[in-house]
Design a protein around this motif. Structure first.
Motif, short mmCIF file in Angstrom:
data_model
loop_
_atom_site.label_atom_id
_atom_site.label_comp_id
_atom_site.label_asym_id
_atom_site.label_seq_id
_atom_site.Cartn_x
_atom_site.Cartn_y
_atom_site.Cartn_z
N ARG A 180 0.83 -1.21 0.00
CA ARG A 180 0.00 0.00 0.00
C ARG A 180 0.87 1.26 0.00
O ARG A 180 0.50 2.27 -0.61
CB ARG A 180 -0.94 -0.01 1.20
N ILE A 221 -8.47 1.22 1.05
CA ILE A 221 -8.56 2.42 0.23
C ILE A 221 -8.30 3.67 1.07
O ILE A 221 -7.55 4.58 0.66
CB ILE A 221 -9.94 2.49 -0.46
N ARG A 232 -5.02 6.24 0.50
CA ARG A 232 -5.20 7.68 0.27
C ARG A 232 -4.56 8.50 1.39
O ARG A 232 -4.01 9.58 1.12
CB ARG A 232 -6.68 7.99 0.11
N CYS A 265 -8.84 3.67 -7.28
CA CYS A 265 -8.89 2.39 -6.57
C CYS A 265 -9.95 1.51 -7.24
O CYS A 265 -11.13 1.85 -7.26
CB CYS A 265 -9.21 2.61 -5.10
N THR A 298 -17.24 1.64 0.00
CA THR A 298 -15.78 1.59 0.01
C THR A 298 -15.12 2.88 -0.47
O THR A 298 -13.97 3.15 -0.14
CB THR A 298 -15.27 0.45 -0.89
N ALA A 304 -14.50 3.35 -3.63
CA ALA A 304 -13.69 2.94 -4.77
C ALA A 304 -14.10 3.71 -6.03
O ALA A 304 -15.13 4.40 -6.06
CB ALA A 304 -13.82 1.44 -5.01
#
Length: 454
Positions: A230, A253, A257, A272, A384, A386
């Motif tokens: 990550r 996620i 970020r 993502c 999420t 995303a």
């Protein structure tokens, strides 16, 4: 309309999905027409890109490749997708093409030249999926090298990408390629230069011999979900592929970020993309029948072999009624699929095998008719945060059911964009007017901005 979802299609060069089913065509992976047909369908269906996973690994158990891997085509065999990407570019105009190259196997100047060549050949539609590799225990055996410790592999990857960026961004100024036969000047010597790199793992003084393509640097993808993975994504990636259940996806996620901000980047600049397995039919009952047939092609032995590929751990030798020992998280082959099964509610070894039998490394599929799977997709995306899906092949080894049933529903709901005019992959993914890396990306600093030619 809200920002449209980004839709990529996931493949590798080998049998994929329940290849034993009579309607599955993925054993045709050695035929170039198999791939050109698929690329055309992806473009016609409105996909943003076609993504190829790749590695040199294979399952290893008890110091050899298990017979179940050979019989069942479990993480085996595999071909090299970079060999035919240019052919896919010829039969498409919009479709991005993303290829996986390992920072453990390919040296940085090799990757830089391959990607620069492909970026030119695709008119700026190329992406690089940065991986340290998969099936590391087998890959190390194959190349006659010691197994590199997990976190060190990511340190090597960081240095590898840094050198590639210097080659892509630092060697050729904009406009340096002249190619004028009347003056006899191909490139202006004042605007082409060698770069120097003295990193912890790679050293280089040299030049990228291939002129840059429209994007200069390919779009950078990353797929490792461990903490070190990550962080690499937060530093360099423009798109990240994640496969887990919704709560873990949301956490991953948010973490990526947050880490991106720590690297001085706009956290929203990283797209993502979550693994989307769509089992879809005209009715929910039709979809469930497909799902049952899929699962029936995989045994628990197949699941154990697949798990060993990703982690180096042999579940068949463990107590099936006990959870994984937390010390398993120290495996050097791969940690993502160990860490996901640890914690206070950890499943037993038998439950892990049953999960891999059903879903392999991907999350729970969306099962139902087109409206039902679209509803579930919207729920996951909202929860999420995303940006889109990397869609897994269906039971046929293709994406036909997704394009026939799911994409029209997404389009009717305004969730995906119309193709529009051909652009670079970076512009298509980010919506930027520029095909180049943004100013807050580490690679941007290697450009010779003051010397840009008019």
């Amino acid at each position: 309309m809200a920002t449209p979802w980004k839709i990529g299609m996931f493949q590798h060069v080998g049998p994929i999905g329940p290849w034993q089913l009579p309607e599955n065509v993925s054993t045709g992976f050695t035929d170039l027409e198999h791939w050109t047909t698929m690329a055309r369908k992806c473009e016609e269906g409105g996909a943003d890109f076609l993504f190829f996973a790749d590695d040199y690994g294979y399952p290893v158990l008890q110091d050899g490749i298990p017979p179940a891997s050979l019989r069942g085509a479990v993480q085996f065999p595999k071909g090299d997708p970079s060999m035919f990407l240019a052919a896919l570019a010829v039969v498409t105009r919009h479709l991005g093409l993303v290829v996986t190259l390992s920072t453990q196997v390919e040296k940085p100047p090799m990757v830089a030249r391959k990607m620069a060549t492909l970026d030119n050949m695709t008119n700026g539609r190329i992406g690089w999926n940065i991986v340290t590799g998969a099936g590391q225990n087998a890959s190390a055996r194959l190349f006659g090298l010691p197994l590199t410790e997990h976190d060190r592999r990511y340190e090597i990857a960081d240095d590898h990408v840094d050198l590639c960026l210097k080659l892509w961004e630092g060697c050729w100024d904009e406009g340096a390629t002249i190619g004028d036969p009347t003056t006899g000047v191909y490139a202006d010597p004042d605007h082409v230069r060698e770069i120097s790199h003295d990193g912890p793992h790679f050293s280089s003084k040299g030049i990228l011999t291939m002129p840059p393509g429209p994007q200069r640097a390919p779009v950078l993808f990353q797929a490792g979900a461990s903490a070190t993975g990550r962080d690499l994504a937060a530093k360099y990636a423009e798109a990240v592929f994640l496969a887990a259940e919704a709560p873990a996806l949301k956490s991953q996620i948010e973490d990526i970020r947050r880490r991106a901000e720590g690297h001085g980047r706009d956290p929203d600049s990283i797209k993502c993309l979550i693994a989307g397995t769509f089992v879809v039919g005209q009715t929910h009952a039709d979809a469930q029948r497909i799902r049952d047939r899929q699962i029936a092609t995989r045994t628990l032995d197949d699941a154990a072999v697949a798990y060993s590929f990703f982690t180096g751990l042999d579940l068949s030798q463990m107590d099936p009624d006990m959870p994984l020992d937390p010390s398993a998280a120290q495996t050097q082959t791969g940690r993502t699929n160990v860490e996901r099964f640890l914690g206070p509610d950890a499943p037993t070894v038998r439950q892990i095998l049953e999960e891999f039998q059903r879903n392999n490394v991907m999350g729970t599929p969306f099962i139902g008719d087109s409206a039902q799977v679209a509803d579930m997709s919207e729920e996951v995306m909202a929860f999420t945060g995303a940006d889109g899906f990397l869609v897994q092949a269906d039971h046929t080894g293709t994406f036909d059911s997704f394009f026939e049933l799911v994409m029209p529903e997404f389009r009717a709901r305004g969730l995906v964009a119309a193709p529009g005019e051909p652009t670079t992959l970076r512009q298509r993914l980010t919506g930027s007017s520029s095909p180049h890396l943004p100013t807050d990306h580490p690679g941007y600093a290697y450009r010779n901005h003051a010397a840009a030619l008019v």
